[in-house]
Scaffold this active site. Structure first.
Site, PDB file in Angstrom:
ATOM      1  N   ARG A   1       0.849  -1.202   0.000  1.00  0.00           N
ATOM      2  CA  ARG A   1       0.000   0.000   0.000  1.00  0.00           C
ATOM      3  C   ARG A   1       0.877   1.242   0.000  1.00  0.00           C
ATOM      4  O   ARG A   1       0.578   2.232  -0.678  1.00  0.00           O
ATOM      5  CB  ARG A   1      -0.952  -0.013   1.212  1.00  0.00           C
ATOM      6  CG  ARG A   1      -2.123  -0.974   1.044  1.00  0.00           C
ATOM      7  CD  ARG A   1      -3.164  -0.816   2.154  1.00  0.00           C
ATOM      8  NE  ARG A   1      -2.728  -1.312   3.432  1.00  0.00           N
ATOM      9  CZ  ARG A   1      -2.928  -2.549   3.884  1.00  0.00           C
ATOM     10  NH1 ARG A   1      -3.579  -3.423   3.148  1.00  0.00           N
ATOM     11  NH2 ARG A   1      -2.495  -2.929   5.073  1.00  0.00           N
TER      12      ARG A   1
ATOM     13  N   CYS B   1      -1.366 -14.492  -2.695  1.00  0.00           N
ATOM     14  CA  CYS B   1      -1.107 -14.860  -1.300  1.00  0.00           C
ATOM     15  C   CYS B   1      -1.300 -16.349  -1.088  1.00  0.00           C
ATOM     16  O   CYS B   1      -1.552 -16.798   0.023  1.00  0.00           O
ATOM     17  CB  CYS B   1      -1.972 -14.035  -0.346  1.00  0.00           C
ATOM     18  SG  CYS B   1      -3.724 -14.247  -0.620  1.00  0.00           S
TER      19      CYS B   1
HETATM   20  N1  SAH Z   1      -6.478  -5.887  -1.198  1.00  0.00           N
HETATM   21  C1  SAH Z   1      -7.202  -6.032   0.035  1.00  0.00           C
HETATM   22  C2  SAH Z   1      -7.380  -7.474   0.458  1.00  0.00           C
HETATM   23  C3  SAH Z   1      -8.053  -8.360  -0.571  1.00  0.00           C
HETATM   24  S1  SAH Z   1      -8.676  -9.803   0.130  1.00  0.00           S
HETATM   25  C4  SAH Z   1      -6.525  -5.175   1.127  1.00  0.00           C
HETATM   26  O1  SAH Z   1      -5.346  -4.813   0.985  1.00  0.00           O
HETATM   27  O2  SAH Z   1      -7.173  -4.893   2.134  1.00  0.00           O
HETATM   28  C5  SAH Z   1      -9.577 -10.484  -1.158  1.00  0.00           C
HETATM   29  C6  SAH Z   1     -10.927  -9.840  -1.426  1.00  0.00           C
HETATM   30  O3  SAH Z   1     -11.435 -10.447  -2.618  1.00  0.00           O
HETATM   31  C7  SAH Z   1     -12.025 -10.054  -0.378  1.00  0.00           C
HETATM   32  O4  SAH Z   1     -12.482  -8.790   0.031  1.00  0.00           O
HETATM   33  C8  SAH Z   1     -13.154 -10.813  -1.099  1.00  0.00           C
HETATM   34  O5  SAH Z   1     -14.439 -10.316  -0.780  1.00  0.00           O
HETATM   35  C9  SAH Z   1     -12.851 -10.503  -2.534  1.00  0.00           C
HETATM   36  N2  SAH Z   1     -13.267 -11.501  -3.532  1.00  0.00           N
HETATM   37  C10 SAH Z   1     -13.128 -12.845  -3.492  1.00  0.00           C
HETATM   38  N3  SAH Z   1     -13.518 -13.390  -4.672  1.00  0.00           N
HETATM   39  C11 SAH Z   1     -13.915 -12.362  -5.476  1.00  0.00           C
HETATM   40  C12 SAH Z   1     -14.380 -12.278  -6.824  1.00  0.00           C
HETATM   41  N4  SAH Z   1     -14.534 -13.363  -7.574  1.00  0.00           N
HETATM   42  N5  SAH Z   1     -14.657 -11.051  -7.322  1.00  0.00           N
HETATM   43  C13 SAH Z   1     -14.497  -9.939  -6.554  1.00  0.00           C
HETATM   44  N6  SAH Z   1     -14.036  -9.958  -5.299  1.00  0.00           N
HETATM   45  C14 SAH Z   1     -13.751 -11.152  -4.756  1.00  0.00           C
END
Ligand code: SAH
Length: 386
Positions: free
Chosen positions: A206, A330
């Site tokens: 970030r 991850c």
């Molecule tokens: N980048 C974020 C963390 C991402 S975690 C940060 O730094 O805070 C992964 C996210 O993907 C979750 O919020 C989940 O709701 C979302 N997610 C999972 N599968 C998905 C899909 N097919 N399309 C959109 N979002 C999805």
């Protein structure tokens, strides 16, 4: 009660690896969850660890050498781990960080996160679960947190024969804790949010996005509560679009946007990213792709690679010339080389050229113990698409 290793299987332990798999064991007489000595066939004690017959990883080492593992040693492992974070320049941009990271901090099975003085603990294994009372005493006595809350709802506990365990351990944890990272305020729901409430592991990424987003249009895919979006806006992004399938995460992201008084035009879209990248050409200058772990076991690797390729191919194919793409994985079972190969094949199939500007990984507070490379999971590539 002891574990005796097969001849020749002591090498990993001697090198400081914390895991002993069932295949390395010659004889085992131990009760699940107890701390036992690990010996060679000649009867030498290699160290002490906790045992669980249900797990493929039968023993996780807590100490190396003959001296028995004691509460005093647990005490110093915890206080040392906190001491490594104190006044640390890497953690300057935040008041929320992982204070104990399991094998990374030589304490397999324990995670402790610090959210502005409130601690959240996760016990990943039966051995650690059994030490919960001692752990809580040590944390309360030595760290003096505002509160301690347990979020042991990690999927891997099933393999240990454990049910979820969540709730207040001491003090009073507010439903929402406001943390500050890279100058952005984030209210965090440590009781109900994903993981322990916030993706602490993406802090340095970030920061990187904040650094490169001045005057840029930013798109954040799999945005959760908008962590990358806020970092980009704090860095002067001219507009943003965030896409996540969860309505709840999106409304949280909108609230965080308002709380921080951002005013650059920003959209929060509830959609499946797999569909979104097909139906929309993302013409942002900076694009973040941070999906959940597609591979949760070794058997999922092929399927996961197809998922990473699909999303990245669609993003890269349509990216404008010169766009930055920060793409992350991850999944523990996908190593950095494999991830780079998958992204390379996405770039090739997209008919584009790309430069790797930065390779990113674990932040300071999620250290990888060099003797246990299996615990490395987070990989990021900052690409420039040409
Ligand atoms: N980048 C974020 C963390 C991402 S975690 C940060 O730094 O805070 C992964 C996210 O993907 C979750 O919020 C989940 O709701 C979302 N997610 C999972 N599968 C998905 C899909 N097919 N399309 C959109 N979002 C999805």
């Amino acid at each position: 009660m002891e574990i005796v290793l097969k001849k020749g299987k002591e090498r990993a332990v001697l090198l400081g690896h914390h895991w002993i798999f069932s295949g390395a064991i010659q004889s085992e007489s131990a009760e699940d969850g107890t701390v036992i000595p690990v010996k060679t066939v000649r009867g030498e004690i290699l160290g002490w660890g906790y045992y669980n017959s249900r797990s493929q990883i039968r023993v996780r080492m807590l100490s190396f050498g003959e001296k028995p593992f004691t509460v005093d040693l647990l005490h110093s492992l915890i206080t040392d781990s906190f001491a490594r974070r104190s006044n640390n320049p890497f953690l300057k941009p935040t008041d929320a960080y992982r204070a104990v990271f399991s094998e990374g901090d030589f304490l397999p099975g324990l995670v402790v996160d610090n959210y502005a003085g409130h601690l959240v603990i996760q016990c990943l294994t039966l051995g650690i679960e059994r030490m919960k009372d001692d752990l809580t005493d040590i944390l309360n006595k030595e760290i003096k947190p505002l509160s301690v809350y347990e979020r042991s709802d990690y999927g891997g506990r099933k393999l240990e024969g454990l049910k979820d365990s969540c709730g207040q351990i001491s003090g009073e944890t507010p439903d929402e804790i406001e943390i500050n990272e890279h100058g952005v305020k984030y209210p965090v729901d440590v009781k109900g949010g994903q993981k322990t409430g916030f993706f602490l592991d993406q802090r340095e990424n970030r920061g990187l996005i904040k650094e490169i987003s001045g005057g840029k249009r930013v798109a954040n895919l799999f945005s959760y509560t908008g962590g990358f979006t806020m970092a980009a806006l704090a860095g002067g992004a001219s507009s943003s679009v965030s896409v996540d399938i969860s309505e709840k995460a999106n409304s949280e992201a909108k609230r965080i946007y308002t709380l921080n008084g951002f005013d650059a035009p920003s959209e929060f879209v509830a959609a499946d990213v797999f569909d979104y990248v097909r139906q929309n050409r993302i013409d942002a200058d900076v694009i973040i792709v941070d999906p959940p772990a597609f591979a949760k076991s070794r058997g999922d690797v092929d399927h996961a690679c197809r998922g990473y390729k699909d999303i990245n191919l669609n993003v890269i194919k349509n990216a404008k010339q010169g766009a930055y793409v920060l793409t992350c994985s991850c999944s523990r079972f996908i190593d950095p080389d494999l991830f780079q190969k998958v992204i390379f094949s996405a770039v090739c199939d997209a008919g584009r050229q790309a430069q790797i500007i930065r390779r990113t990984g674990h932040p300071f507070d999620h250290p990888v113990n060099i003797a246990v490379p299996e615990t490395e999971y987070l990989k990021g590539l900052l690409l420039k698409i040409l």
